[in-house]
Design an enzyme around this catalytic site. Structure first.
Site, PDB file in Angstrom:
ATOM      1  N   ASN A  11       0.861  -1.179   0.000  1.00  0.00           N
ATOM      2  CA  ASN A  11       0.000   0.000   0.000  1.00  0.00           C
ATOM      3  C   ASN A  11       0.902   1.236   0.000  1.00  0.00           C
ATOM      4  O   ASN A  11       1.523   1.543   1.008  1.00  0.00           O
ATOM      5  CB  ASN A  11      -0.897  -0.032   1.240  1.00  0.00           C
ATOM      6  CG  ASN A  11      -1.708   1.240   1.398  1.00  0.00           C
ATOM      7  OD1 ASN A  11      -1.782   2.056   0.479  1.00  0.00           O
ATOM      8  ND2 ASN A  11      -2.319   1.408   2.567  1.00  0.00           N
ATOM      9  N   TRP A  12       0.933   1.901  -1.133  1.00  0.00           N
ATOM     10  CA  TRP A  12       1.847   3.041  -1.266  1.00  0.00           C
ATOM     11  C   TRP A  12       1.322   4.302  -0.599  1.00  0.00           C
ATOM     12  O   TRP A  12       2.033   5.305  -0.527  1.00  0.00           O
ATOM     13  CB  TRP A  12       2.146   3.312  -2.747  1.00  0.00           C
ATOM     14  CG  TRP A  12       2.928   2.224  -3.407  1.00  0.00           C
ATOM     15  CD1 TRP A  12       3.508   1.133  -2.797  1.00  0.00           C
ATOM     16  CD2 TRP A  12       3.242   2.109  -4.802  1.00  0.00           C
ATOM     17  NE1 TRP A  12       4.142   0.360  -3.734  1.00  0.00           N
ATOM     18  CE2 TRP A  12       4.004   0.937  -4.970  1.00  0.00           C
ATOM     19  CE3 TRP A  12       2.948   2.881  -5.930  1.00  0.00           C
ATOM     20  CZ2 TRP A  12       4.477   0.527  -6.213  1.00  0.00           C
ATOM     21  CZ3 TRP A  12       3.408   2.474  -7.170  1.00  0.00           C
ATOM     22  CH2 TRP A  12       4.176   1.309  -7.309  1.00  0.00           C
ATOM     23  N   LYS A  13       0.059   4.273  -0.196  1.00  0.00           N
ATOM     24  CA  LYS A  13      -0.549   5.453   0.439  1.00  0.00           C
ATOM     25  C   LYS A  13      -0.344   6.679  -0.461  1.00  0.00           C
ATOM     26  O   LYS A  13      -0.380   6.545  -1.679  1.00  0.00           O
ATOM     27  CB  LYS A  13       0.012   5.631   1.851  1.00  0.00           C
ATOM     28  CG  LYS A  13      -0.127   4.336   2.674  1.00  0.00           C
ATOM     29  CD  LYS A  13       0.156   4.495   4.140  1.00  0.00           C
ATOM     30  CE  LYS A  13      -0.028   3.155   4.830  1.00  0.00           C
ATOM     31  NZ  LYS A  13       0.132   3.238   6.287  1.00  0.00           N
ATOM     32  N   HIS A  98      -9.331   1.059   5.113  1.00  0.00           N
ATOM     33  CA  HIS A  98      -8.038   1.271   5.777  1.00  0.00           C
ATOM     34  C   HIS A  98      -8.242   2.222   6.959  1.00  0.00           C
ATOM     35  O   HIS A  98      -9.044   3.154   6.880  1.00  0.00           O
ATOM     36  CB  HIS A  98      -7.023   1.846   4.785  1.00  0.00           C
ATOM     37  CG  HIS A  98      -5.631   1.822   5.327  1.00  0.00           C
ATOM     38  ND1 HIS A  98      -5.184   2.731   6.255  1.00  0.00           N
ATOM     39  CD2 HIS A  98      -4.606   0.960   5.130  1.00  0.00           C
ATOM     40  CE1 HIS A  98      -3.934   2.439   6.588  1.00  0.00           C
ATOM     41  NE2 HIS A  98      -3.559   1.362   5.919  1.00  0.00           N
ATOM     42  N   GLU A 100      -6.618   4.627   7.963  1.00  0.00           N
ATOM     43  CA  GLU A 100      -6.393   6.042   7.647  1.00  0.00           C
ATOM     44  C   GLU A 100      -7.616   6.631   6.953  1.00  0.00           C
ATOM     45  O   GLU A 100      -7.884   7.834   7.067  1.00  0.00           O
ATOM     46  CB  GLU A 100      -5.120   6.184   6.798  1.00  0.00           C
ATOM     47  CG  GLU A 100      -3.873   5.919   7.643  1.00  0.00           C
ATOM     48  CD  GLU A 100      -2.664   5.411   6.893  1.00  0.00           C
ATOM     49  OE1 GLU A 100      -2.636   5.484   5.646  1.00  0.00           O
ATOM     50  OE2 GLU A 100      -1.732   4.918   7.552  1.00  0.00           O
ATOM     51  N   GLU A 169      -4.824  -4.927  10.668  1.00  0.00           N
ATOM     52  CA  GLU A 169      -3.789  -3.903  10.833  1.00  0.00           C
ATOM     53  C   GLU A 169      -4.033  -3.149  12.140  1.00  0.00           C
ATOM     54  O   GLU A 169      -4.845  -2.203  12.173  1.00  0.00           O
ATOM     55  CB  GLU A 169      -3.841  -2.901   9.675  1.00  0.00           C
ATOM     56  CG  GLU A 169      -3.553  -3.501   8.321  1.00  0.00           C
ATOM     57  CD  GLU A 169      -2.999  -2.454   7.365  1.00  0.00           C
ATOM     58  OE1 GLU A 169      -1.889  -2.647   6.876  1.00  0.00           O
ATOM     59  OE2 GLU A 169      -3.668  -1.427   7.145  1.00  0.00           O
ATOM     60  N   GLY A 175       3.039   2.332  10.718  1.00  0.00           N
ATOM     61  CA  GLY A 175       3.985   3.428  10.567  1.00  0.00           C
ATOM     62  C   GLY A 175       4.756   3.779  11.824  1.00  0.00           C
ATOM     63  O   GLY A 175       5.379   4.829  11.905  1.00  0.00           O
ATOM     64  N   SER A 212       3.978  -2.064  10.224  1.00  0.00           N
ATOM     65  CA  SER A 212       5.429  -2.099  10.410  1.00  0.00           C
ATOM     66  C   SER A 212       6.060  -3.417   9.953  1.00  0.00           C
ATOM     67  O   SER A 212       7.041  -3.888  10.539  1.00  0.00           O
ATOM     68  CB  SER A 212       5.803  -1.795  11.869  1.00  0.00           C
ATOM     69  OG  SER A 212       5.448  -0.456  12.195  1.00  0.00           O
ATOM     70  N   GLY A 233       3.098  -1.163   4.210  1.00  0.00           N
ATOM     71  CA  GLY A 233       3.095   0.261   3.889  1.00  0.00           C
ATOM     72  C   GLY A 233       4.490   0.726   3.518  1.00  0.00           C
ATOM     73  O   GLY A 233       4.974   0.488   2.411  1.00  0.00           O
ATOM     74  N   GLY A 234       5.162   1.363   4.465  1.00  0.00           N
ATOM     75  CA  GLY A 234       6.464   1.996   4.222  1.00  0.00           C
ATOM     76  C   GLY A 234       7.459   1.140   3.454  1.00  0.00           C
ATOM     77  O   GLY A 234       8.083   1.613   2.495  1.00  0.00           O
TER      78      GLY A 234
HETATM   79  P1  13P Z   1       3.422   0.423   7.543  1.00  0.00           P
HETATM   80  O1  13P Z   1       3.908  -0.872   6.941  1.00  0.00           O
HETATM   81  O2  13P Z   1       4.124   1.626   7.030  1.00  0.00           O
HETATM   82  O3  13P Z   1       3.369   0.345   9.041  1.00  0.00           O
HETATM   83  O4  13P Z   1       1.896   0.605   7.048  1.00  0.00           O
HETATM   84  C1  13P Z   1       1.009  -0.434   7.199  1.00  0.00           C
HETATM   85  C2  13P Z   1      -0.227  -0.106   6.463  1.00  0.00           C
HETATM   86  O5  13P Z   1      -1.006   0.752   6.874  1.00  0.00           O
HETATM   87  C3  13P Z   1      -0.487  -0.801   5.199  1.00  0.00           C
HETATM   88  O6  13P Z   1      -1.776  -0.579   4.747  1.00  0.00           O
END
Ligand code: 13P
Length: 250
Positions: A11-13, A98, A100, A169, A175, A212, A233-234
């Protein structure tokens, strides 16, 4: 686990312009021309890069998914994108719910409607659930997940159940570099599967862990009996790190 094919999704956000997204694709495909046997891999670019990335990866076995979808097919919904638009852009799936997005106002009802709209439009869905630190510390994680899974799957058509994956999640792990312990991840993913079994074939449902995930912890997490892959994510922004996480799923 034997009957479930692991999925690693990135997920590149709100990261990567179109050129940056294509640069990722070049580097990633050069390193890993197709997913290792027995693993599925998806990337979820931001909307502007969705079509270019889908075009670039069209002849590969990687799948491309959106990060969000609206419940309506079309209409006066400024800034929103419908499931048919996502499909027409060449993507074959989408994230829904998600944390967020939920924090930005997506309600339980919308999550349910969006799971339905996306699956009805032939998209695969990765529905995200997860508790805050407050909920965990209050000992209410199971109840929270029960409510999110139950409401999220409430409108799903039975014929569409194989299009659904659930990602657990925990918000406190997203993050932050604070990853769930294997016990926490296993317990929560098993609970998600149990609750989801009221709606879908739990033995076939994929449940991912997210929060993470890194090349260092991915192998241990994805080896857990009820964890069928990762939503990253990251670490998915870097082709080398993402490829190492995919390898850890084998
Ligand atoms: P991180 O891997 O950056 O913690 O993000 C997880 C995430 O929200 C994937 O959707």
């Amino acid at each position: 686990m034997a009957s479930r094919i692991p999925l690693v999704a990135g997920n590149w956000k709100m990261h990567k312009t179109i050129p940056e997204a294509l640069e990722f694709c070049e580097a990633f495909v050069e390193q890993m021309p197709s997913p290792p046997a027995g693993v599925e891999v998806a990337v979820c670019p931001p909307f502007p890069a969705l079509h270019p990335v889908a075009q670039r990866l069209r002849r590969t076995k990687y799948w491309v998914a959106a990060q969000a979808v609206h419940e309506s097919l079309s209409g006066a919904h400024t800034g929103e994108v419908s499931a048919p638009m996502i499909g027409a852009a060449g993507a074959t799936g989408t994230l829904v719910g998600h944390s967020e997005r939920r924090a930005a106002g997506e309600t339980d009802t919308q999550v349910a409607e969006r799971v339905k709209a996306a699956t009805d439009a032939d998209l695969r869905v990765i529905m995200c659930v997860g508790e805050s630190l407050e909920v965990r510390e209050a000992g209410e994680t199971d109840g929270w997940l029960t409510a999110q899974v139950t409401s999220g799957l409430a409108l799903l058509d039975h014929a569409r159940e194989q299009q659904v994956t659930i990602a657990y999640e925990p918000i406190w792990a997203i993050g932050t570099g604070v990853v769930a312990t294997p016990d926490q991840a296993q317990e929560a993913c098993a609970h998600v599967r149990l609750v989801a079994s009221n709606f879908v074939d739990g033995a076939r449902l994929r449940v991912l862990y997210g929060g993470s995930v890194s090349p260092d912890n991915a192998g241990e997490l994805m080896a857990l009996p009820d964890v069928d892959g990762a939503l990253v994510g990251g670490a998915s922004l870097d082709p080398d790190k993402f490829a190492r996480i995919v390898e850890a799923a084998t």
